[in-house]
Design an enzyme around this catalytic site. Structure first.
Site, PDB file in Angstrom:
ATOM      1  N   TYR A 491     -10.565 -36.508  25.403  1.00  0.00           N
ATOM      2  CA  TYR A 491      -9.372 -37.368  25.438  1.00  0.00           C
ATOM      3  C   TYR A 491      -9.776 -38.828  25.624  1.00  0.00           C
ATOM      4  CZ  TYR A 491      -4.646 -38.983  26.275  1.00  0.00           C
ATOM      5  OH  TYR A 491      -3.445 -39.652  26.170  1.00  0.00           O
ATOM      6  N   SER A 571      -3.347 -36.488  20.401  1.00  0.00           N
ATOM      7  CA  SER A 571      -2.734 -37.771  20.761  1.00  0.00           C
ATOM      8  C   SER A 571      -3.825 -38.844  20.801  1.00  0.00           C
ATOM      9  CB  SER A 571      -1.999 -37.631  22.095  1.00  0.00           C
ATOM     10  OG  SER A 571      -1.122 -38.706  22.300  1.00  0.00           O
ATOM     11  N   ASP A 655       7.754 -35.360  16.092  1.00  0.00           N
ATOM     12  CA  ASP A 655       6.944 -36.102  17.065  1.00  0.00           C
ATOM     13  C   ASP A 655       7.386 -37.557  17.048  1.00  0.00           C
ATOM     14  OD1 ASP A 655       5.081 -37.289  18.693  1.00  0.00           O
ATOM     15  OD2 ASP A 655       3.358 -36.277  17.818  1.00  0.00           O
ATOM     16  N   HIS A 690       5.641 -33.644  20.085  1.00  0.00           N
ATOM     17  CA  HIS A 690       4.303 -34.038  20.504  1.00  0.00           C
ATOM     18  C   HIS A 690       3.566 -32.910  21.222  1.00  0.00           C
ATOM     19  CE1 HIS A 690       1.359 -37.184  20.843  1.00  0.00           C
ATOM     20  NE2 HIS A 690       1.266 -37.042  22.144  1.00  0.00           N
TER      21      HIS A 690
END
Length: 721
Positions: A491, A571, A655, A690
């Site tokens: 991430y 993301s 999303d 999302h």
């Protein structure tokens, strides 16, 4: 994700498919590539002639038209892409078998931590394969009953419950629902005893909590509905409202926000447990907030500033009468707890209560105590404090892993928390706060033998010499021969920490003989604010370098090789995958970017994207920032003539946080420029957003597709069990 190719894995697969190990073979890369290419004919994607100019530099944006999520042309493109993608996925011989194994693993009763409201104890429960968790309750020692069943909200299970909040005495409940995965919510108010809906739903609510003031009403947050598409148009001014029960939403009082002088993209308001203070936090971006309080015990009391700048992350955790307890990283990158009187709450009057340490602090309260959870190399350590600031004890945890927040109401006698790591399903513990004794409240029912696996923390060196931790999980006795299919997940942003947690989907991957590796990249919060800043703006490349170095560590130490290495992230993690696969396409066999931020020159023009500028900067900030963003923006760095990994881009049509146009444009660039034989596909989920609230059935289908795509493109022609 990773290639699965050892004979041990093949034999395991054969047990599932009915083949003998001799019948299951691994295709070499050339054979696989030829087979894959023969099956894929991509839809034609029209190229437009849009050109933007930044600081005198022209930048073409040929797929700008895909940003229009309401156009028929975009809809037709989505339909055509999905047709190609699902035809490919359906041709993988073991896709359905893998889906069945995921369903089998997923199919066990899951129960959340209990909490008390009024006369009832509530808990979330899923009987195994229900699309949404159901809220149950029990009065005393009586029979449990269903309180709220989100599976009844819509026929297809795509309407989910996002927030549930009770009035002070527990007699009234307000809950928010999301339809089709959107961040836009409706709030429904009902009598908790009779379950009768009391008024018309509140609509157009977004990024909001529900915080009650007594039993009379509650505070919530939203934006004005944007012009154009509600799923992609910019939302810039967040506002806090007070809703009084029984009055129409049109009469709700604006409490804070909407100022032309000071734009705040995120505003939250919450009431302290004793109903004494309203606390309001405002932020221009995802990092840093100003802070205000209002004394609700006084008629027409003014808003009193605690902080009037955005230089820290600070919030009120509790109060005793007028004494406030705040958690802050102001002057303390690893956070601390301070106290101050509400009559003069500015930082000049703060007194340290739980001082900063070398480890990052997260604090909570319950049963008349404070609980300070520290991340020590991303692993939990928890200490208990009294309200005088004296340490009472360390809470003994079962081992290395992650403890959830230990919290509850002040009058609670028993507090509940969960503990997990990458190989251990979550167990709920009951803590006697006065005695400090934890007992098992509920073990997981997952059909997964943790004793067959090991999860080890290693440290490796990034490009600039920075030491980075990584957890590697796999079956015991793993042969380090470079042929183990491996998923490298990351991430690296927004001060978010990746701490060990169990996943049913990842359990399936481990069962297949796969390796699952998670590094704690810069940009995250594992080592405090300085670690976060080291992965932002003009230092964002540090995040990509950390991820690349993690891959190289796995290869150098024979956990895997480039032929068996997949990268995955969602993301901001989707951006991570897009960046590293365009910078080092040779390093990975498979790339799995999910709901990614792929167009770094335009991300801030959609929905709440402008709030991400603290981490990214924008192309309009300066020429230097523009050049830096353009230098790694995935959409702008796909080059003709390059062989990219087999890529499955995943996104969703609803999303409205990271709009799907990011993924659309990236997939279009890959399909137009991919020089190698590996497939570049995009899977677009419908009636989904999302990620939050995704129905279990959709999650199972998606993981079956992701894992089968990964294994197939790693050379596996039949499925490990």
């Amino acid at each position: 994700m990773k290639k699965l190719t050892s004979l041990a894995v093949a034999g395991l697969l054969a047990a599932c498919s009915g083949e003998s190990p001799e019948q299951s073979r691994v295709m070499d890369s050339e054979e696989l590539a030829g087979q894959a290419v023969a099956k894929v004919t991509y839809p034609q994607t029209r190229k437009g002639e849009v050109i933007d100019t930044y600081f005198g530099t022209e930048v073409a944006d040929p797929y700008r038209w895909l940003e229009d999520d309401r156009s028929e042309e975009t809809g037709a493109w989505v339909e055509a892409q999905n047709a190609v993608t699902f035809e490919y996925l359906e041709s993988i011989p073991y896709r359905e078998t893998l889906k069945q194994r995921l369903e089998s693993l997923w199919n066990y009763e899951k129960v959340g931590r209990p909490f008390t409201e009024g006369d009832y104890t509530y808990f979330y429960r899923n009987n195994g394969l229900q699309d949404q968790y159901v809220v149950w309750r029990r009065k005393g020692h009586g029979e449990a009953e269903v309180f709220l069943d989100p599976n009844q909200f819509s026929e297809d299970g795509t309407t989910s419950l996002s927030t549930l909040s009770f009035s002070k005495d527990g007699s009234i409940a307000a809950y928010a629902i999301s339809e089709g995965g959107s961040d836009w919510r409706k709030i429904i108010v009902m009598d908790a005893e009779s379950k009768e809906v009391l008024e018309e739903p509140l609509v157009d609510v977004k990024f909001s909590g529900i915080s009650w003031k007594g039993n009379e009403g509650f505070y919530y947050s939203s934006y004005d509905k944007p012009e154009g598409s509600e799923l992609s148009a910019k939302t810039d001014q967040h506002k806090l409202y007070y809703h009084k029960l029984g009055q129409p939403q049109s009469e709700d009082r604006l409490v804070f926000g909407g100022s032309a002088e000071q734009k705040r993209r995120y505003v939250q308001g919450y009431v302290t447990e004793d109903d004494r203070f309203l606390v309001i936090s405002g932020a221009k971006s995802t990092s840093g907030n100003d802070l205000f309080i209002r004394d609700l015990s006084r008629e027409n009391a003014p808003l009193v500033p605690v902080l009037e700048d955005f230089e820290s992350d600070t919030y009120v955790i509790d109060n005793v009468d007028s004494k406030l307890y705040l958690v802050t990283n102001r002057g303390a990158p690893n956070k601390k707890v301070v106290t101050v009187d509400a009559s003069a709450p500015g930082p000049g009057n703060w007194v340290d209560f739980i001082p900063e340490t070398e480890n990052v602090l997260t604090a909570s309260t319950g049963a008349g105590y404070f609980f300070a959870e520290y991340m020590v190399d991303a692993l939990s350590k928890v200490y208990q404090y009294d309200y005088e600031g004296e340490r009472v004890r360390e809470i003994e945890l079962p081992g290395p892993g992650s403890a959830s927040s230990i919290s509850g109401k002040r009058e609670d006698d028993v507090l509940y928390y969960s503990f997990t790591n990458y190989k251990t399903p979550s167990t709920i513990f009951a803590l006697d706060a006065d005695e400090g004794e934890s007992t098992v409240y509920r073990k997981s029912g997952a059909d997964f033998d943790s004793d067959r696996y090991e999860s080890t923390q290693v440290f490796y060196t990034s490009a600039d010499g920075t030491r980075v931790p990584m957890m590697i999980t796999h079956k015991k006795g793993l042969e380090l021969d470079g042929k183990n299919p491996t998923i490298l997940y990351g991430y690296g942003g927004f001060n978010i920490s990746l701490t060990p947690s169990f996943s049913i989907a990842n359990a399936a991957w481990l069962e297949l003989g796969g390796v699952y590796a998670v590094p704690n990249l810069r940009g995250g919060g594992e080592y405090g604010k300085n670690w976060h800043k080291a992965g932002t703006k003009l230092q964002k490349q540090n995040v990509f370098d950390d991820f690349i170095a993690a891959a190289e560590f796995l290869i150098e130490n024979k956990y895997t090789s480039s032929d068996y290495l997949a990268v995955r992230g969602g993301s901001n993690g989707g951006l991570l995958v897009g960046a590293v696969m365009t910078q080092r396409p040779d390093l990975f066999q498979v790339a799995l970017p999910a709901v990614g931020v792929m167009d770094m020159l335009r991300y801030h023009t959609f929905t709440a994207g402008a709030g991400w500028a603290y981490d990214y900067g924008t192309a309009e900030d300066s020429e230097e920032m523009f050049e830096y963003l353009k230098g790694y923006s995935p959409v702008h760095n796909v080059q003709a003539g390059v062989q990219y990994p087999a890529t499955l881009v995943t996104t969703a049509d609803h999303d409205d946080r990271v709009v799907p146009a990011h993924s659309f444009k990236f997939a279009a660039q890959l399909q137009a420029k991919q020089a190698g034989p590996a497939p570049t596909l995009i899977r677009i989920e419908t009636k989904a957003g999302h990620g939050a609230g995704t129905p279990v059935s959709k999650s199972i289908e998606q993981y079956a597709d992701i894992f089968s795509f990964t294994l197939f493109n790693m050379g596996m022609n039949s499925l490990p069990n």
